[in-house]
Design a protein around this motif. Structure first.
Motif, PDB file in Angstrom:
ATOM      1  N   MET A 135       0.832  -1.200   0.000  1.00 45.10           N
ATOM      2  CA  MET A 135       0.000   0.000   0.000  1.00 45.10           C
ATOM      3  C   MET A 135       0.868   1.252   0.000  1.00 45.10           C
ATOM      4  O   MET A 135       0.654   2.178  -0.772  1.00 45.10           O
ATOM      5  CB  MET A 135      -0.928  -0.050   1.227  1.00 45.10           C
ATOM      6  N   GLU A 136       1.881   1.275   0.854  1.00 48.02           N
ATOM      7  CA  GLU A 136       2.762   2.447   0.915  1.00 48.02           C
ATOM      8  C   GLU A 136       3.508   2.635  -0.398  1.00 48.02           C
ATOM      9  O   GLU A 136       3.601   3.752  -0.901  1.00 48.02           O
ATOM     10  CB  GLU A 136       3.745   2.305   2.080  1.00 48.02           C
ATOM     11  N   HIS A 137       4.002   1.552  -0.955  1.00 49.44           N
ATOM     12  CA  HIS A 137       4.711   1.616  -2.236  1.00 49.44           C
ATOM     13  C   HIS A 137       3.801   2.178  -3.339  1.00 49.44           C
ATOM     14  O   HIS A 137       4.192   3.081  -4.082  1.00 49.44           O
ATOM     15  CB  HIS A 137       5.223   0.227  -2.612  1.00 49.44           C
ATOM     16  N   ARG A 138       2.583   1.662  -3.423  1.00 45.69           N
ATOM     17  CA  ARG A 138       1.648   2.109  -4.465  1.00 45.69           C
ATOM     18  C   ARG A 138       1.259   3.577  -4.283  1.00 45.69           C
ATOM     19  O   ARG A 138       1.187   4.328  -5.250  1.00 45.69           O
ATOM     20  CB  ARG A 138       0.395   1.234  -4.468  1.00 45.69           C
ATOM     21  N   TRP A 139       1.005   3.981  -3.048  1.00 50.12           N
ATOM     22  CA  TRP A 139       0.597   5.369  -2.833  1.00 50.12           C
ATOM     23  C   TRP A 139       1.739   6.345  -3.113  1.00 50.12           C
ATOM     24  O   TRP A 139       1.503   7.460  -3.591  1.00 50.12           O
ATOM     25  CB  TRP A 139       0.020   5.569  -1.437  1.00 50.12           C
ATOM     26  N   MET A 140       2.957   5.946  -2.871  1.00 55.84           N
ATOM     27  CA  MET A 140       4.065   6.845  -3.199  1.00 55.84           C
ATOM     28  C   MET A 140       4.290   6.885  -4.711  1.00 55.84           C
ATOM     29  O   MET A 140       4.691   7.918  -5.243  1.00 55.84           O
ATOM     30  CB  MET A 140       5.329   6.460  -2.431  1.00 55.84           C
ATOM     31  N   ARG A 141       3.998   5.804  -5.406  1.00 55.61           N
ATOM     32  CA  ARG A 141       4.017   5.859  -6.877  1.00 55.61           C
ATOM     33  C   ARG A 141       2.981   6.877  -7.355  1.00 55.61           C
ATOM     34  O   ARG A 141       3.231   7.647  -8.263  1.00 55.61           O
ATOM     35  CB  ARG A 141       3.739   4.481  -7.482  1.00 55.61           C
ATOM     36  N   PHE A 142       1.810   6.877  -6.702  1.00 51.63           N
ATOM     37  CA  PHE A 142       0.769   7.855  -7.022  1.00 51.63           C
ATOM     38  C   PHE A 142       1.266   9.271  -6.746  1.00 51.63           C
ATOM     39  O   PHE A 142       1.079  10.174  -7.558  1.00 51.63           O
ATOM     40  CB  PHE A 142      -0.494   7.574  -6.194  1.00 51.63           C
ATOM     41  N   ALA A 143       1.905   9.483  -5.606  1.00 54.65           N
ATOM     42  CA  ALA A 143       2.388  10.814  -5.229  1.00 54.65           C
ATOM     43  C   ALA A 143       3.355  11.368  -6.266  1.00 54.65           C
ATOM     44  O   ALA A 143       3.362  12.567  -6.550  1.00 54.65           O
ATOM     45  CB  ALA A 143       3.055  10.767  -3.854  1.00 54.65           C
ATOM     46  N   VAL A 144       4.137  10.496  -6.863  1.00 57.69           N
ATOM     47  CA  VAL A 144       5.123  10.920  -7.861  1.00 57.69           C
ATOM     48  C   VAL A 144       4.507  11.047  -9.247  1.00 57.69           C
ATOM     49  O   VAL A 144       4.762  12.021  -9.959  1.00 57.69           O
ATOM     50  CB  VAL A 144       6.316   9.932  -7.901  1.00 57.69           C
ATOM     51  N   GLY A 145       3.675  10.086  -9.645  1.00 59.57           N
ATOM     52  CA  GLY A 145       3.230  10.052 -11.036  1.00 59.57           C
ATOM     53  C   GLY A 145       1.745   9.917 -11.270  1.00 59.57           C
ATOM     54  O   GLY A 145       1.327   9.667 -12.400  1.00 59.57           O
ATOM     55  N   GLY A 146       0.941  10.016 -10.223  1.00 52.68           N
ATOM     56  CA  GLY A 146      -0.503   9.949 -10.398  1.00 52.68           C
ATOM     57  C   GLY A 146      -1.036   8.528 -10.520  1.00 52.68           C
ATOM     58  O   GLY A 146      -0.322   7.545 -10.299  1.00 52.68           O
ATOM     59  N   ALA A 147      -2.302   8.454 -10.908  1.00 52.12           N
ATOM     60  CA  ALA A 147      -3.003   7.166 -10.959  1.00 52.12           C
ATOM     61  C   ALA A 147      -2.348   6.192 -11.933  1.00 52.12           C
ATOM     62  O   ALA A 147      -2.270   4.994 -11.655  1.00 52.12           O
ATOM     63  CB  ALA A 147      -4.469   7.385 -11.326  1.00 52.12           C
ATOM     64  N   ALA A 148      -1.880   6.682 -13.068  1.00 48.56           N
ATOM     65  CA  ALA A 148      -1.256   5.786 -14.051  1.00 48.56           C
ATOM     66  C   ALA A 148      -0.025   5.103 -13.463  1.00 48.56           C
ATOM     67  O   ALA A 148       0.179   3.907 -13.662  1.00 48.56           O
ATOM     68  CB  ALA A 148      -0.892   6.559 -15.314  1.00 48.56           C
ATOM     69  N   ALA A 149       0.782   5.837 -12.722  1.00 47.46           N
ATOM     70  CA  ALA A 149       1.974   5.256 -12.098  1.00 47.46           C
ATOM     71  C   ALA A 149       1.582   4.258 -11.015  1.00 47.46           C
ATOM     72  O   ALA A 149       2.193   3.198 -10.880  1.00 47.46           O
ATOM     73  CB  ALA A 149       2.849   6.359 -11.507  1.00 47.46           C
ATOM     74  N   MET A 150       0.544   4.594 -10.280  1.00 48.71           N
ATOM     75  CA  MET A 150       0.079   3.710  -9.206  1.00 48.71           C
ATOM     76  C   MET A 150      -0.425   2.389  -9.776  1.00 48.71           C
ATOM     77  O   MET A 150      -0.182   1.325  -9.218  1.00 48.71           O
ATOM     78  CB  MET A 150      -1.045   4.396  -8.424  1.00 48.71           C
ATOM     79  N   GLU A 151      -1.130   2.470 -10.883  1.00 47.24           N
ATOM     80  CA  GLU A 151      -1.757   1.283 -11.460  1.00 47.24           C
ATOM     81  C   GLU A 151      -0.863   0.545 -12.456  1.00 47.24           C
ATOM     82  O   GLU A 151      -1.263  -0.479 -12.994  1.00 47.24           O
ATOM     83  CB  GLU A 151      -3.067   1.689 -12.127  1.00 47.24           C
ATOM     84  N   ALA A 152       0.365   1.053 -12.678  1.00 49.11           N
ATOM     85  CA  ALA A 152       1.271   0.422 -13.635  1.00 49.11           C
ATOM     86  C   ALA A 152       1.694  -0.969 -13.191  1.00 49.11           C
ATOM     87  O   ALA A 152       2.016  -1.820 -14.018  1.00 49.11           O
ATOM     88  CB  ALA A 152       2.500   1.302 -13.854  1.00 49.11           C
ATOM     89  N   GLU A 153       1.702  -1.202 -11.896  1.00 53.13           N
ATOM     90  CA  GLU A 153       2.016  -2.522 -11.355  1.00 53.13           C
ATOM     91  C   GLU A 153       0.715  -3.174 -10.918  1.00 53.13           C
ATOM     92  O   GLU A 153      -0.023  -2.608 -10.105  1.00 53.13           O
ATOM     93  CB  GLU A 153       2.952  -2.401 -10.144  1.00 53.13           C
ATOM     94  N   PRO A 154       0.406  -4.350 -11.433  1.00 50.20           N
ATOM     95  CA  PRO A 154      -0.848  -5.014 -11.017  1.00 50.20           C
ATOM     96  C   PRO A 154      -0.799  -5.374  -9.539  1.00 50.20           C
ATOM     97  O   PRO A 154       0.273  -5.538  -8.958  1.00 50.20           O
ATOM     98  CB  PRO A 154      -0.904  -6.263 -11.897  1.00 50.20           C
ATOM     99  N   ILE A 155      -1.971  -5.490  -8.940  1.00 49.88           N
ATOM    100  CA  ILE A 155      -2.045  -5.845  -7.526  1.00 49.88           C
ATOM    101  C   ILE A 155      -2.945  -7.065  -7.354  1.00 49.88           C
ATOM    102  O   ILE A 155      -3.976  -7.185  -7.997  1.00 49.88           O
ATOM    103  CB  ILE A 155      -2.544  -4.659  -6.667  1.00 49.88           C
ATOM    104  N   ASP A 156      -2.511  -7.945  -6.498  1.00 52.99           N
ATOM    105  CA  ASP A 156      -3.289  -9.122  -6.134  1.00 52.99           C
ATOM    106  C   ASP A 156      -4.079  -8.737  -4.884  1.00 52.99           C
ATOM    107  O   ASP A 156      -3.554  -8.759  -3.771  1.00 52.99           O
ATOM    108  CB  ASP A 156      -2.353 -10.302  -5.860  1.00 52.99           C
ATOM    109  N   TRP A 157      -5.328  -8.354  -5.050  1.00 55.44           N
ATOM    110  CA  TRP A 157      -6.115  -7.799  -3.952  1.00 55.44           C
ATOM    111  C   TRP A 157      -6.245  -8.754  -2.773  1.00 55.44           C
ATOM    112  O   TRP A 157      -6.270  -8.320  -1.629  1.00 55.44           O
ATOM    113  CB  TRP A 157      -7.492  -7.349  -4.446  1.00 55.44           C
ATOM    114  N   GLU A 158      -6.353 -10.036  -3.005  1.00 48.88           N
ATOM    115  CA  GLU A 158      -6.465 -10.989  -1.903  1.00 48.88           C
ATOM    116  C   GLU A 158      -5.098 -11.470  -1.428  1.00 48.88           C
ATOM    117  O   GLU A 158      -4.862 -11.604  -0.237  1.00 48.88           O
ATOM    118  CB  GLU A 158      -7.344 -12.173  -2.309  1.00 48.88           C
ATOM    119  N   GLY A 159      -4.199 -11.735  -2.367  1.00 46.38           N
ATOM    120  CA  GLY A 159      -2.881 -12.258  -2.028  1.00 46.38           C
ATOM    121  C   GLY A 159      -2.016 -11.287  -1.254  1.00 46.38           C
ATOM    122  O   GLY A 159      -1.084 -11.699  -0.558  1.00 46.38           O
TER     123      GLY A 159
END
Length: 171
Positions: A62-86
């Motif tokens: 979560m922290e990694h993804r949100w900091m990607r967002f802080a730097v590059g917005g939603a596209a950067a945050m979503e550039a890496e897929p996430i396993d919501w359950e895993g």
């Protein structure tokens, strides 16, 4: 009229306060995880499916993804897929020690970014049912969200740990 050095000093204090608060809650989570075996870290000790190891893994991602967002917005945050359950469970070959090492690396990156990014810079949030359409978050808001998420999950982990062996983070 505010002089430039006072503005700079105020911003530095704000960054220091944000980073100190985030570090405090990270410390609670790390303390809760200390000394657990990998088996204990993967133990579901309450009616919840959550585990201490799974929570450390989730907070790290979560922290990694949100900091990607802080730097590059939603596209950067979503550039890496996430396993919501895993993301809430230790995967094959994952260890508590390994998760904590990655958590430390992510935390160091976050701290560096918070120290340098414009806290007022903002990006539109990704489309999701839990976000208001068209809303945006500033870097400051992202950091506040990290503090809240980390604190909440540190509390979850504390309850799970206490049910495993009686250890409590506070008290």
């Amino acid at each position: 009229m505010t002089s430039m050095p006072e503005v700079r000093s105020s911003l530095d204090r704000e960054r220091a306060d944000l980073l100190e608060t985030l570090a405090k809650h990270r410390g609670f989570l790390r303390y809760t995880a200390q000394g657990l075996t990998d088996e204990q870290a993967a133990t579901r000790s309450t009616v919840s499916a959550l585990t201490v190891g799974g929570l450390v893994k989730h907070v790290t991602l979560m922290e990694h993804r949100w900091m990607r967002f802080a730097v590059g917005g939603a596209a950067a945050m979503e550039a890496e897929p996430i396993d919501w359950e895993g993301q809430f469970a230790l995967g094959e070959g994952e260890t508590m020690a390994g998760l904590l090492t990655v958590y430390d690396e992510v935390a160091a990156n976050t701290d560096e970014l918070v120290a340098t990014l414009d806290l007022d810079a903002a990006h539109p949030l990704p489309e999701a049912p839990w976000f208001e359409p068209g809303a945006e978050w500033s870097v400051r808001r992202v950091v506040l969200h990290l503090v809240a998420e980390t604190a909440q999950h540190a509390g979850h982990a504390d309850i799970i740990r206490e049910a495993i062996d009686g250890q409590r983070t506070m008290g």
